[in-house]
Design an enzyme around this catalytic site. Sequence first.
Site, PDB file in Angstrom:
ATOM      1  N   ASP A 171      -1.780  -5.057  -4.676  1.00 53.61           N
ATOM      2  CA  ASP A 171      -3.190  -4.721  -4.567  1.00 53.61           C
ATOM      3  C   ASP A 171      -3.885  -5.132  -5.863  1.00 53.61           C
ATOM      4  O   ASP A 171      -3.267  -5.182  -6.936  1.00 53.61           O
ATOM      5  CB  ASP A 171      -3.373  -3.223  -4.330  1.00 53.61           C
ATOM      6  CG  ASP A 171      -4.778  -2.911  -3.858  1.00 53.61           C
ATOM      7  OD1 ASP A 171      -5.021  -3.002  -2.645  1.00 53.61           O
ATOM      8  OD2 ASP A 171      -5.638  -2.604  -4.708  1.00 53.61           O
ATOM      9  N   GLU A 172      -5.182  -5.396  -5.769  1.00 53.49           N
ATOM     10  CA  GLU A 172      -5.903  -5.909  -6.936  1.00 53.49           C
ATOM     11  C   GLU A 172      -6.037  -4.903  -8.066  1.00 53.49           C
ATOM     12  O   GLU A 172      -6.263  -5.284  -9.222  1.00 53.49           O
ATOM     13  CB  GLU A 172      -7.283  -6.434  -6.534  1.00 53.49           C
ATOM     14  CG  GLU A 172      -8.223  -5.428  -5.925  1.00 53.49           C
ATOM     15  CD  GLU A 172      -8.101  -5.347  -4.407  1.00 53.49           C
ATOM     16  OE1 GLU A 172      -9.057  -4.849  -3.783  1.00 53.49           O
ATOM     17  OE2 GLU A 172      -7.059  -5.749  -3.856  1.00 53.49           O
ATOM     18  N   LYS A 199       0.851  -1.191   0.000  1.00 55.04           N
ATOM     19  CA  LYS A 199       0.000   0.000   0.000  1.00 55.04           C
ATOM     20  C   LYS A 199       0.885   1.240   0.000  1.00 55.04           C
ATOM     21  O   LYS A 199       1.930   1.233   0.652  1.00 55.04           O
ATOM     22  CB  LYS A 199      -0.898   0.013   1.241  1.00 55.04           C
ATOM     23  CG  LYS A 199      -1.907  -1.121   1.328  1.00 55.04           C
ATOM     24  CD  LYS A 199      -3.110  -0.896   0.454  1.00 55.04           C
ATOM     25  CE  LYS A 199      -4.193  -1.944   0.710  1.00 55.04           C
ATOM     26  NZ  LYS A 199      -5.391  -1.718  -0.124  1.00 55.04           N
ATOM     27  N   HIS A 213      -8.353 -13.673  -6.344  1.00 51.25           N
ATOM     28  CA  HIS A 213      -9.000 -12.500  -5.732  1.00 51.25           C
ATOM     29  C   HIS A 213     -10.432 -12.378  -6.227  1.00 51.25           C
ATOM     30  O   HIS A 213     -10.746 -12.729  -7.357  1.00 51.25           O
ATOM     31  CB  HIS A 213      -8.225 -11.226  -6.060  1.00 51.25           C
ATOM     32  CG  HIS A 213      -8.432 -10.146  -5.049  1.00 51.25           C
ATOM     33  ND1 HIS A 213      -9.603  -9.415  -4.970  1.00 51.25           N
ATOM     34  CD2 HIS A 213      -7.632  -9.670  -4.061  1.00 51.25           C
ATOM     35  CE1 HIS A 213      -9.517  -8.551  -3.980  1.00 51.25           C
ATOM     36  NE2 HIS A 213      -8.334  -8.675  -3.406  1.00 51.25           N
ATOM     37  N   LYS A 259       1.458  -9.411  -1.250  1.00 58.06           N
ATOM     38  CA  LYS A 259       0.889  -9.400  -2.591  1.00 58.06           C
ATOM     39  C   LYS A 259       0.722  -7.985  -3.106  1.00 58.06           C
ATOM     40  O   LYS A 259       0.787  -7.013  -2.345  1.00 58.06           O
ATOM     41  CB  LYS A 259      -0.460 -10.111  -2.611  1.00 58.06           C
ATOM     42  CG  LYS A 259      -1.595  -9.323  -1.957  1.00 58.06           C
ATOM     43  CD  LYS A 259      -2.914 -10.035  -2.142  1.00 58.06           C
ATOM     44  CE  LYS A 259      -4.099  -9.209  -1.668  1.00 58.06           C
ATOM     45  NZ  LYS A 259      -4.374  -8.043  -2.543  1.00 58.06           N
TER      46      LYS A 259
END
Length: 436
Positions: free
Chosen positions: A203-204, A175, A290, A201
């Site tokens: 972010d989508e 983030k 996701h 991971k």
Amino acid sequence: MARRVRQRGLDSGDEGRHMDDVWFQRDDHTELIRATYVMASPEGSAAAAAAKLAVGQTTGTWVDVPGVTERMRREHEGRVIRVIEVPSVDVGTADRATHALMTIGIPAANVGGDIPTLLTTVLGNDASTSVLAKLVELELPVSFHDAAGGPRVGLEGIRELTGVRTRPLLLSMIKPCIGLTLEESARIFRETALGGADIIKDDEVLTHTTNSSPVDRVRAIAREAHRVFEETGRRVPYAVNITGRPDRMLADARACRDEGATALMINYAAAGYGAVQMVRDAVDLPILGHFAGSGPFIESPHSGMVGAIATGQLPRLAGADMAMILTPWGGYPLSEHTYRQTVSALRSPVPGLKPALPLIGGGVHPGMVERYVSDLGHDIALSPGGGVHGHPGGSRAGAAAMRQAIDAVLDGRPMLEAAREHPELRAALEAFGTGI
């Protein structure tokens, strides 16, 4: 012995003649997919509506067409397995059933092991053009599981990859979501890993931007992951987001693998369950599935499918080794029943499929750890974003606070007692609260 059901007769008003037949699967050896729907009970007969749906989802359409043979009906036509009116009304009262549960048997030969074809069959045709019916259960034969494949490594493989054997894992994401330089992304990865994250991971919303591509991020983060290993002895996998059009996904998956990627992330709700199958078969890397954008699949009470199928059963079937799920405690109005059923769909024993690791996301912070572990046990990954990076002490302190909260819960210690010994945990509880 159950008689063969000529369900076309029900379409043409010959309802009384075949009313008994609709309760029984035809007495043959056809391997079936069982799809159960809930729908508003029609003005006529729920049994007749079920029979019409069974044919409309397979060999037929809204009107008889020439060319349908007895062999086609025997091998490919759907059949009614059961119809249950809700509420059940057994005597002649003024009340009538308002809804019906109906289970349709669809020959497995119609779909092979292909998930897009499966979904077209159980959610398309009449189920999307002629009736309002919501898919609430999908029972698949072992042969379909074998053909579809499921997770390559699954829950146990993720534990093997991270070296975390018994406790809940900690998965975080980089983030801010988008706009970071490669150097900034790598720095945040390093800080989060050093704080104790087990997996990190993308972010989508981040795939390709003007200053970042999946393979660029793999190169930059692989260097930091190696430094973290040299300093701590811990290998922290990075799930790079490759969601996109199928040809680019394949190219990105192979390029990232060649650059040393340790895991891939795919938003199956946008790219499709079949895209997950495609990448799983092409590249030998764990896949994080996701759910972003899956709300329209599940939110209508009249159509679509339940969350346990959309975000549990199907991503597992497609090959997600770990999958993000929604919870009732993160701000989205998900029912507690769906939350628990989705976790069960991901990791309960299923012949032919490895269990997948549920990733619990959406507003997770240290004060919520006890709730999730109490609900779901140890075979989960807690997946905070803001709950790590929004910590007053930064990303490293935020990850440390999550690990301290996990340890406190596993040790059976009150969170506030543990916080007296750990300034990171104390700051997190002060910033985010001590519960839901």
